[in-house]
Design an enzyme around this catalytic site. Structure first.
Site, PDB file in Angstrom:
ATOM      1  N   HIS A   1      38.555  37.737  45.545  1.00 28.61           N
ATOM      2  CA  HIS A   1      38.239  38.910  44.723  1.00 28.61           C
ATOM      3  C   HIS A   1      39.526  39.374  44.066  1.00 28.61           C
ATOM      4  O   HIS A   1      40.507  39.679  44.741  1.00 28.61           O
ATOM      5  CB  HIS A   1      37.638  40.040  45.561  1.00 28.61           C
ATOM      6  CG  HIS A   1      37.192  41.204  44.722  1.00 28.61           C
ATOM      7  ND1 HIS A   1      35.918  41.318  44.216  1.00 28.61           N
ATOM      8  CD2 HIS A   1      37.876  42.287  44.269  1.00 28.61           C
ATOM      9  CE1 HIS A   1      35.821  42.415  43.498  1.00 28.61           C
ATOM     10  NE2 HIS A   1      36.996  43.034  43.517  1.00 28.61           N
ATOM     11  N   CYS A   2      39.512  39.419  42.742  1.00 28.23           N
ATOM     12  CA  CYS A   2      40.730  39.748  41.995  1.00 28.23           C
ATOM     13  C   CYS A   2      40.662  41.176  41.462  1.00 28.23           C
ATOM     14  O   CYS A   2      39.812  41.477  40.607  1.00 28.23           O
ATOM     15  CB  CYS A   2      40.911  38.771  40.834  1.00 28.23           C
ATOM     16  SG  CYS A   2      42.404  39.080  39.857  1.00 28.23           S
ATOM     17  N   PRO A   3      41.529  42.073  41.932  1.00 25.85           N
ATOM     18  CA  PRO A   3      41.504  43.457  41.429  1.00 25.85           C
ATOM     19  C   PRO A   3      41.909  43.563  39.964  1.00 25.85           C
ATOM     20  O   PRO A   3      41.519  44.509  39.282  1.00 25.85           O
ATOM     21  CB  PRO A   3      42.518  44.174  42.336  1.00 25.85           C
ATOM     22  CG  PRO A   3      43.413  43.092  42.839  1.00 25.85           C
ATOM     23  CD  PRO A   3      42.559  41.872  42.959  1.00 25.85           C
TER      24      PRO A   3
END
Length: 332
Positions: free
Chosen positions: A151-153
Site C-alpha cells: 500500500h503506497c501512501p
C-alpha cells in the site's frame, strides 16, 4: 462504522501525500517552463528544444501517476467468498484440525496453489474468503487485493495486479523527469551560484530550488525504480520478496518465475507498443498464474482451473505456456 467527521479526517490525511506530490509537480512545471525557459534562457532555439523535450516527459509522468492513483484495485471474485452458512460453521469450530479440514473442503474447487505453513488454503478472517494466489489483505483499504505488492501512501492506493505496471512506469517516468530537469537546469544553477544570472531574486530562487528538488527526488527514485524492475523481471511482489509464497511442495520465492522475458511480459504485456504507455496490458486475470514447476497436485488443479474459468467467463481468451506455465493465462 466510524462517525462521518472521523472518516473525513482520515480521508484528508490519506490524500495529503498525493496533494503534496501534485503540488510539487505543478510548481516544477511553472519553475521550469516560466521561470527558467521563458525568463532565464536567452537563446530562442534553446528555449524551443527544452520545451519540446520537456512536455512529453512531463505528460507521461503525470499520466502514469494518475493511473496509479485512480486505477481500481483488483477485487476477489465472488466464488472465493464463503457462504453465510460456511462462515457460521467455520467460526463455531474450536479445533484447528477441523478448521483446516473445512478450509480444504471450501477451497477444493478453487484455482489456488498457494498454501499456509500447515498446508491448507489461505483464509482471510476479515473478508471471509479464501485468498486467491498472491492475494493479501490490506488493512488500509479494508479488503483483499489481487497480487498485492504494497500500500503506497504517495498514491493513496494499493499497488497490485491492476496498477503495478502503472506504478513501475510512474517511477520510471518520474526518474526521467527529474534527470531531465536536473541536467538542463544545471548550467543556469551554476550561473546563479556564480552570480551570473540577471533574473529577479524570485526567479533565482525557483531555479535553485528546482535543481535541488530534482536531484533529491531523482536519487530516491533510482533505487526504488531499480528495485521494482528487479522484482518485475523475477516475477515477485514486494511481499513475496520478504516472505516466499508457499506451495504444496513448500516455500519457493521463484515459484511464479517464467524467465526474465516471461516475467516482464506478465507485467507489461506481450505487445511492445503498449509496454511504455500507462494503459493496462498485463497478462492474466489476477487470480490464475502460471508457475515454473508443476506442483504436487497440479494435474487435478489444472483441470479445476480450466473448469472454473470456463464457468466464470466464457468470453475470456486463454493462452497456453510451457511445462512450467501450463496454468492458464487470461489476457484482458
Amino acid at each position: 462504522m466510524a462517525p462521518l467527521p472521523i472518516r473525513l479526517c482520515c480521508a484528508a490525511v490519506r490524500w495529503t501525500p498525493v496533494v503534496f506530490i501534485t503540488a510539487i509537480i505543478i510548481w516544477s512545471y511553472y519553475a521550469y517552463v516560466v521561470e527558467m525557459c521563458i525568463f532565464t534562457v536567452d537563446s530562442v532555439v534553446e528555449k524551443v528544444i527544452y520545451l519540446l523535450l520537456y512536455h512529453p516527459a512531463a505528460f507521461m509522468f503525470a499520466w502514469a501517476y494518475w493511473q496509479t492513483i485512480f486505477a481500481r484495485v483488483g477485487s476477489v471474485p465472488k466464488e472465493f467468498y464463503l457462504s453465510k452458512h460456511e462462515v457460521e460453521l467455520f467460526d463455531r469450530e474450536t479445533s484447528e484440525d477441523r478448521k483446516r479440514e473445512l478450509l480444504i473442503q471450501y477451497g477444493r474447487n478453487l484455482p489456488i496453489l498457494n498454501r499456509t505453513v500447515s498446508g491448507c488454503p489461505r483464509y482471510c478472517d476479515k473478508c471471509k474468503c479464501i485468498k486467491p494466489d498472491r492475494c493479501h489483505h490490506c488493512s488500509v483499504c479494508g479488503m483483499c487485493i489481487l497480487k498485492m505488492d504494497h500500500h503506497c501512501p504517495w498514491v493513496n492506493n494499493c499497488v497490485g495486479f491492476t496498477n503495478y505496471k502503472f506504478f513501475v512506469l510512474f517511477l520510471g517516468y518520474g526518474l526521467l523527469y527529474c534527470l531531465y530537469i536536473a541536467s538542463t537546469s544545471l548550467k543556469y544553477f551554476i550561473q546563479f551560484w556564480e552570480g551570473g544570472i540577471g533574473s529577479s531574486g524570485t526567479g533565482r530562487f525557483h531555479i535553485l530550488f528546482l535543481f535541488f528538488v530534482s536531484i533529491m527526488f531523482g536519487i530516491s527514485l533510482i533505487s526504488l525504480f531499480g528495485y521494482h524492475l528487479y522484482l518485475s523481471t523475477h516475477n515477485r511482489s514486494t511481499l513475496e520478496a520478504f516472505r516466499a509464497p508457499i506451495f504444496q511442495s513448500g516455500p519457493d520465492k521463484d515459484g511464479f518465475s517464467l524467465g526474465s522475458r516471461g516475467n516482464f511480459q506478465e507485467v507489461f504485456g506481450d505487445k511492445r507498443m503498449f509496454w511504455f504507455l500507462p494503459m493496462f496490458s498485463s497478462l492474466g486475470d489476477g487470480v490464475n498464474y502460471p508457475t515454473r514447476t508443476v506442483d504436487l497436485d497440479s494435474d487435478d488443479l489444472l483441470g479445476q482451473r480450466q473448469r472454473w474459468m470456463e464457468e466464470g467467463d466464457d468470453d475470456m481468451t486463454h493462452s497456453g505456456g510451457s511445462v512450467g506455465s501450463q496454468n492458464q493465462l487470461i489476457k484482458n
